[in-house]
Enzyme design. Sequence first.
Site, PDB file in Angstrom:
ATOM      1  N   PRO A  12     -25.323  -2.459  29.800  1.00 56.83           N
ATOM      2  CA  PRO A  12     -25.618  -3.783  29.010  1.00 56.83           C
ATOM      3  C   PRO A  12     -26.622  -4.593  29.835  1.00 56.83           C
ATOM      4  O   PRO A  12     -26.825  -4.636  31.123  1.00 56.83           O
ATOM      5  CB  PRO A  12     -24.458  -4.545  29.128  1.00 56.83           C
ATOM      6  CG  PRO A  12     -23.531  -3.934  30.427  1.00 56.83           C
ATOM      7  CD  PRO A  12     -24.002  -2.630  30.802  1.00 56.83           C
ATOM      8  N   LEU A  13     -27.761  -4.820  29.123  1.00 55.07           N
ATOM      9  CA  LEU A  13     -28.942  -5.732  29.404  1.00 55.07           C
ATOM     10  C   LEU A  13     -29.079  -6.672  28.466  1.00 55.07           C
ATOM     11  O   LEU A  13     -29.510  -6.599  27.195  1.00 55.07           O
ATOM     12  CB  LEU A  13     -29.986  -4.775  29.613  1.00 55.07           C
ATOM     13  CG  LEU A  13     -30.155  -3.740  30.888  1.00 55.07           C
ATOM     14  CD1 LEU A  13     -31.287  -2.621  30.611  1.00 55.07           C
ATOM     15  CD2 LEU A  13     -30.128  -4.297  32.162  1.00 55.07           C
ATOM     16  N   GLN A  66     -18.668  -5.202  26.502  1.00 51.10           N
ATOM     17  CA  GLN A  66     -18.406  -6.168  27.701  1.00 51.10           C
ATOM     18  C   GLN A  66     -18.575  -7.625  27.575  1.00 51.10           C
ATOM     19  O   GLN A  66     -19.273  -8.369  26.772  1.00 51.10           O
ATOM     20  CB  GLN A  66     -19.679  -5.688  28.563  1.00 51.10           C
ATOM     21  CG  GLN A  66     -19.460  -6.361  29.838  1.00 51.10           C
ATOM     22  CD  GLN A  66     -20.744  -6.163  31.120  1.00 51.10           C
ATOM     23  OE1 GLN A  66     -21.532  -6.966  31.062  1.00 51.10           O
ATOM     24  NE2 GLN A  66     -20.601  -5.281  31.929  1.00 51.10           N
ATOM     25  N   CYS A  97     -22.440  -9.645  36.910  1.00 50.19           N
ATOM     26  CA  CYS A  97     -23.687 -10.376  36.730  1.00 50.19           C
ATOM     27  C   CYS A  97     -23.899 -11.395  37.813  1.00 50.19           C
ATOM     28  O   CYS A  97     -23.121 -12.269  38.098  1.00 50.19           O
ATOM     29  CB  CYS A  97     -23.478 -11.153  35.381  1.00 50.19           C
ATOM     30  SG  CYS A  97     -24.768 -11.950  34.854  1.00 50.19           S
ATOM     31  N   GLY A 221     -29.809   1.351  33.011  1.00 52.67           N
ATOM     32  CA  GLY A 221     -30.269   0.343  32.210  1.00 52.67           C
ATOM     33  C   GLY A 221     -31.532   0.152  32.098  1.00 52.67           C
ATOM     34  O   GLY A 221     -32.326   0.384  31.130  1.00 52.67           O
ATOM     35  N   ARG A 222     -32.370  -0.282  33.106  1.00 52.05           N
ATOM     36  CA  ARG A 222     -33.815  -0.648  32.991  1.00 52.05           C
ATOM     37  C   ARG A 222     -34.736   0.527  32.830  1.00 52.05           C
ATOM     38  O   ARG A 222     -35.791   0.339  32.090  1.00 52.05           O
ATOM     39  CB  ARG A 222     -34.264  -1.279  34.345  1.00 52.05           C
ATOM     40  CG  ARG A 222     -33.699  -2.850  34.412  1.00 52.05           C
ATOM     41  CD  ARG A 222     -33.893  -3.440  35.678  1.00 52.05           C
ATOM     42  NE  ARG A 222     -33.315  -3.060  36.783  1.00 52.05           N
ATOM     43  CZ  ARG A 222     -33.649  -2.969  38.184  1.00 52.05           C
ATOM     44  NH1 ARG A 222     -34.593  -4.149  38.485  1.00 52.05           N
ATOM     45  NH2 ARG A 222     -33.132  -2.282  39.019  1.00 52.05           N
TER      46      ARG A 222
END
Length: 328
Positions: A12-13, A66, A97, A221-222
């Site tokens: 999740p981003l 999430q 986070c 993610g990235r």
Amino acid sequence: MIGFDNLLMLAPLAGYTDLPFRSVVKGFGVDITVSEMISSHALVYNNTRTLKMIEKSPKEQPYSVQISGSKEEIIKKAVEILNTQKGIDIIDLNCGCPAPKVANHGNGSGLLKDLKLLVKIANLIKDTATTPYTSLKVRLGFDKKIPNEIAQALKDVHSDFVVIHGRTRADGYKKERIDYDAIATIKSQISLPVIANGEIDSAAKAQEVLSHTGANGVMIGRAAITSPWIFWQIKNHTQDIPPIIKRELVMEHFKKMVEFYGERGVIMFRKNLHAYAKGHEGASEFRNLVNRLSSVDEVQNQIEHFFSYSQLVAHSFPQLVHLNKRTS
């Protein structure tokens, strides 16, 4: 216990992993997609926009939502709301986070300072959820690494699996701070399936991390923002780029953004265009140009002009791995 085998998850981003982007990535064979992090407080008190954030594409299965939060009564209400939404397979608790506005209020990685509360909330979600699975995502600690303490806490968690990001909250996203040894330490002490996360940017790196940590899968993610085909590469054990026309991929993503967000999607897509242009000649000028455009036609024309047909033809890739839902 679910049998996880080299499971691939999209991380999740915030601002990136919305429905249009997840739909694009799903075409490259990722097993589980995850919504952007949703504040449990926002879900309970601020409904329309937040509910739109959890909408999913028909392709997304299994699909995870999430949530973040540290207030038991709010978490419970948020999960009850999610229970009414169709198509959610997993509810995940964010315990990682690092953003100050999240962590400083005891949410996200702030929960790593109170492992008893972390366990209590993870189990509350498990007891309240009607989804087939629940999970949690953690870092290695708040200001310092505490892998052994985290492993002990996870032994009391009733979730179905855990994602472990190999840095502390204080490490942020510093590349040199990644610690796969600590992920391996936690994995060796718990029976929950473990998904490793952090600095995985190629098929070779994914295999290295799986071997080093003993994890049941990886979360990326990235790297997926600029190379959404990374999951295809991992599944096919190759560094080659799949047969795609990048222009068609970018155009498909852009059209999905406009369909989902309306005209606002044009502005929101600027950051994605920046990522897709990375490594191309003239990328800087292209970024400056698209930052000034706000009409669908203008952006489509620039995509047509900037991304060439130098690559092969795109096609859909089958989802190669499935989770078997438990029946109870």
